[in-house]
Design a protein around this motif. Structure first.
Motif, PDB file in Angstrom:
ATOM      1  N   GLU A 116       0.826  -1.211   0.000  1.00 18.33           N
ATOM      2  CA  GLU A 116       0.000   0.000   0.000  1.00 18.33           C
ATOM      3  C   GLU A 116       0.856   1.254   0.000  1.00 18.33           C
ATOM      4  N   GLN A 117       1.996   1.193   0.689  1.00 16.37           N
ATOM      5  CA  GLN A 117       2.863   2.355   0.758  1.00 16.37           C
ATOM      6  C   GLN A 117       3.497   2.685  -0.587  1.00 16.37           C
ATOM      7  N   ARG A 118       3.638   1.672  -1.466  1.00 18.26           N
ATOM      8  CA  ARG A 118       4.329   1.884  -2.734  1.00 18.26           C
ATOM      9  C   ARG A 118       3.435   1.565  -3.940  1.00 18.26           C
ATOM     10  N   HIS A 119       2.117   1.658  -3.695  1.00 12.23           N
ATOM     11  CA  HIS A 119       1.182   1.304  -4.764  1.00 12.23           C
ATOM     12  C   HIS A 119       1.238   2.327  -5.900  1.00 12.23           C
ATOM     13  N   GLU A 120       1.253   1.816  -7.106  1.00 11.98           N
ATOM     14  CA  GLU A 120       1.234   2.677  -8.284  1.00 11.98           C
ATOM     15  C   GLU A 120       0.206   2.140  -9.273  1.00 11.98           C
ATOM     16  N   GLU A 121      -0.461   3.034  -9.947  1.00 15.70           N
ATOM     17  CA  GLU A 121      -1.419   2.646 -10.979  1.00 15.70           C
ATOM     18  C   GLU A 121      -0.679   2.306 -12.266  1.00 15.70           C
ATOM     19  N   ARG A 122      -1.189   1.318 -12.981  1.00 13.17           N
ATOM     20  CA  ARG A 122      -0.657   1.039 -14.306  1.00 13.17           C
ATOM     21  C   ARG A 122      -1.113   2.128 -15.264  1.00 13.17           C
ATOM     22  N   GLN A 123      -0.356   2.297 -16.335  1.00  9.43           N
ATOM     23  CA  GLN A 123      -0.692   3.329 -17.300  1.00  9.43           C
ATOM     24  C   GLN A 123      -1.923   2.929 -18.113  1.00  9.43           C
ATOM     25  N   LEU A 124      -2.810   3.899 -18.311  1.00  8.43           N
ATOM     26  CA  LEU A 124      -3.968   3.720 -19.179  1.00  8.43           C
ATOM     27  C   LEU A 124      -3.791   4.625 -20.386  1.00  8.43           C
ATOM     28  N   ARG A 155      -4.860 -12.536 -20.648  1.00  7.46           N
ATOM     29  CA  ARG A 155      -3.511 -12.499 -20.102  1.00  7.46           C
ATOM     30  C   ARG A 155      -2.504 -12.992 -21.150  1.00  7.46           C
ATOM     31  N   ARG A 156      -1.259 -12.626 -20.930  1.00  7.53           N
ATOM     32  CA  ARG A 156      -0.217 -12.982 -21.889  1.00  7.53           C
ATOM     33  C   ARG A 156      -0.101 -14.498 -22.077  1.00  7.53           C
ATOM     34  N   GLN A 157      -0.102 -15.255 -20.969  1.00 10.40           N
ATOM     35  CA  GLN A 157       0.053 -16.704 -21.102  1.00 10.40           C
ATOM     36  C   GLN A 157      -1.147 -17.329 -21.792  1.00 10.40           C
ATOM     37  N   GLU A 158      -2.330 -16.761 -21.579  1.00 11.64           N
ATOM     38  CA  GLU A 158      -3.530 -17.266 -22.247  1.00 11.64           C
ATOM     39  C   GLU A 158      -3.415 -17.090 -23.754  1.00 11.64           C
ATOM     40  N   LEU A 159      -2.858 -15.963 -24.175  1.00 13.64           N
ATOM     41  CA  LEU A 159      -2.648 -15.732 -25.611  1.00 13.64           C
ATOM     42  C   LEU A 159      -1.604 -16.687 -26.173  1.00 13.64           C
ATOM     43  N   ILE A 160      -0.519 -16.879 -25.450  1.00 13.99           N
ATOM     44  CA  ILE A 160       0.555 -17.762 -25.904  1.00 13.99           C
ATOM     45  C   ILE A 160       0.051 -19.191 -26.099  1.00 13.99           C
ATOM     46  N   ASP A 228       8.829 -13.315 -23.469  1.00  9.25           N
ATOM     47  CA  ASP A 228       9.737 -12.172 -23.592  1.00  9.25           C
ATOM     48  C   ASP A 228       9.589 -11.483 -24.950  1.00  9.25           C
ATOM     49  N   THR A 229       9.321 -12.261 -25.994  1.00 10.39           N
ATOM     50  CA  THR A 229       9.137 -11.668 -27.321  1.00 10.39           C
ATOM     51  C   THR A 229       7.948 -10.721 -27.316  1.00 10.39           C
ATOM     52  N   ILE A 230       6.854 -11.144 -26.679  1.00 10.82           N
ATOM     53  CA  ILE A 230       5.669 -10.285 -26.575  1.00 10.82           C
ATOM     54  C   ILE A 230       5.992  -9.035 -25.770  1.00 10.82           C
ATOM     55  N   TYR A 231       6.711  -9.219 -24.670  1.00 13.16           N
ATOM     56  CA  TYR A 231       7.048  -8.075 -23.818  1.00 13.16           C
ATOM     57  C   TYR A 231       7.874  -7.042 -24.591  1.00 13.16           C
ATOM     58  N   LYS A 253       5.054   3.189 -17.817  1.00  6.79           N
ATOM     59  CA  LYS A 253       5.423   2.052 -18.657  1.00  6.79           C
ATOM     60  C   LYS A 253       4.181   1.469 -19.315  1.00  6.79           C
ATOM     61  N   PHE A 254       4.371   0.917 -20.518  1.00  7.41           N
ATOM     62  CA  PHE A 254       3.286   0.196 -21.176  1.00  7.41           C
ATOM     63  C   PHE A 254       3.772  -1.213 -21.470  1.00  7.41           C
ATOM     64  N   THR A 255       3.276  -2.166 -20.694  1.00  3.42           N
ATOM     65  CA  THR A 255       3.664  -3.568 -20.804  1.00  3.42           C
ATOM     66  C   THR A 255       2.466  -4.386 -21.276  1.00  3.42           C
ATOM     67  N   PRO A 256       2.638  -5.674 -21.595  1.00  2.89           N
ATOM     68  CA  PRO A 256       1.502  -6.477 -22.063  1.00  2.89           C
ATOM     69  C   PRO A 256       0.300  -6.469 -21.132  1.00  2.89           C
ATOM     70  N   HIS A 257       0.528  -6.372 -19.817  1.00  5.81           N
ATOM     71  CA  HIS A 257      -0.610  -6.384 -18.893  1.00  5.81           C
ATOM     72  C   HIS A 257      -1.458  -5.117 -19.030  1.00  5.81           C
ATOM     73  N   CYS A 258      -0.880  -4.055 -19.582  1.00  4.08           N
ATOM     74  CA  CYS A 258      -1.628  -2.810 -19.764  1.00  4.08           C
ATOM     75  C   CYS A 258      -2.766  -2.975 -20.774  1.00  4.08           C
ATOM     76  N   PHE A 259      -2.651  -3.955 -21.673  1.00  2.00           N
ATOM     77  CA  PHE A 259      -3.757  -4.226 -22.590  1.00  2.00           C
ATOM     78  C   PHE A 259      -4.996  -4.651 -21.805  1.00  2.00           C
ATOM     79  N   ARG A 260      -4.806  -5.456 -20.772  1.00  2.00           N
ATOM     80  CA  ARG A 260      -5.924  -5.918 -19.934  1.00  2.00           C
ATOM     81  C   ARG A 260      -6.538  -4.743 -19.173  1.00  2.00           C
ATOM     82  N   HIS A 261      -5.685  -3.860 -18.706  1.00  2.00           N
ATOM     83  CA  HIS A 261      -6.139  -2.646 -18.028  1.00  2.00           C
ATOM     84  C   HIS A 261      -6.927  -1.768 -19.002  1.00  2.00           C
ATOM     85  N   PHE A 262      -6.423  -1.654 -20.225  1.00  2.00           N
ATOM     86  CA  PHE A 262      -7.094  -0.872 -21.265  1.00  2.00           C
ATOM     87  C   PHE A 262      -8.479  -1.447 -21.551  1.00  2.00           C
TER      88      PHE A 262
END
Length: 315
Positions: A116-124, A155-160, A228-231, A253-262
């Motif tokens: 909680e002290q270091r919580h950050e939102e993912r980029q949208l 999720r990334r693994q689901e796509l893979i 890693d290729t997807i990342y 940062k915009f990482t593969p998990h940001c697609f799920r957030h989007f």
């Protein structure tokens, strides 16, 4: 300074000489955990158990937390992953009657506060930025992956793990492989995504020599794509467009998990009901009202098509 107590990671002088770690990993396979999860558990647990007895005290856990956080400099999410692994392992040992699981109480007192002290939102990113990201893909394979992520929120693994046979282009849906975190395995996509998938499959079919890999999404090497290729494909394209800073905070940062957030956020902003979004994401149903609220596949698909944002991708 972090003190180590190197012991065989699978035994204790107070316990039967049996490889408890291997038994736990076998139990994970029985419970249908993904290979990636099992491998992550194995790595975290071997690291901890090579330095602590198999029956740790609260002081052992506290010193391990300080070691990971301050000496290793690991992020809150990485620290949490270590302690989630420990909790699962000791939950198994408690189930087997070997020892008590003290990790949950420790996590409640120390790890939750730390996160909680270091919580950050993912980029949208905006709809226009997502369109630019997909259009910037210089290879149809990456364009198809980015579009599929944005339109399904998987999720990334689901796509893979998707194979060609899991895709139904005539009905615009796919069936995901079983996954421990997934409830609903049927995902839908719209005509915009369908067209790009058709282009991708046409590209595959025109390759010589013929591609025989059963995976739906391939890497440049011609076989099932790697995590890693997807990342790196995602972050590289996002960085070129100015919304991924590799040395920045999480919200830069915009990482593969940001697609799920989007996917989740823009479906919600379009007015999609929460229960529909939960079902599309494959989230577990925990509340009684959620469990008994039966959503048909027809209703789910109609709602999806009503609310999924159009990106006007270049075809």
């Amino acid at each position: 300074m972090y003190q180590t107590n190197t012991l065989d990671c699978s035994i204790s002088h107070n316990l039967p000489r049996t490889n408890l770690l291997l038994e736990f990993l076998e139990d994970c396979h029985t419970r249908n955990f993904s290979p990636r999860t099992v491998q992550a558990y194995k790595s975290c647990l071997k690291y901890f158990l090579s330095r602590h007895p198999i029956e740790p005290t609260p002081m052992d856990l506290k010193s391990f937390l300080v070691h990971l956080r301050d000496e290793k400099g690991y992020s809150p999410s990485t620290v949490e992953n270590y302690f989630a692994s420990l909790s699962s392992f000791y939950d198994f040992l408690e189930w087997e009657g070997v020892t008590k699981n003290i990790v949950p109480q420790f996590r409640k007192r120390y790890i939750r506060y730390y996160k909680e002290q270091r919580h950050e939102e993912r980029q949208l990113i905006s709809l226009e930025q997502m369109k630019d990201l997909i259009d910037s893909a210089d290879w149809i394979g990456y364009k198809a992956i980015f579009t599929f992520f944005a339109k399904t929120g998987i999720r990334r693994q689901e796509l893979i793990d998707l194979d060609m046979q899991d895709l139904n282009l005539s009905q615009n849906y796919a069936v995901l492989k079983p996954h421990a975190k997934r409830s609903n395995r049927i995902i839908f996509f719209d005509s915009e995504c369908s067209q790009i998938l058709e282009d991708w499959i046409t590209w595959r079919q025109n390759q010589k020599p013929k591609i025989r890999d059963k995976a739906l999404f391939l890497g440049p090497h011609g076989s099932r794509i790697y995590r890693d290729t997807i990342y790196y494909a995602t972050t590289d394209h996002a960085q070129r467009l100015g919304f991924h800073n590799p040395t920045g905070n999480l919200n830069e940062k915009f990482t593969p998990h940001c697609f799920r957030h989007f996917f989740t956020t823009w479906m919600r902003r379009a007015g999609c009901p929460r229960s529909i979004i939960q079902e599309l994401r494959g989230d577990s149903r925990k509340e009684a009202i959620d469990i008994y609220d039966h959503i048909t596949q027809t209703e789910l698909k109609e709602s999806y098509l009503r609310y999924i944002p159009k990106l006007n991708i270049k075809l």
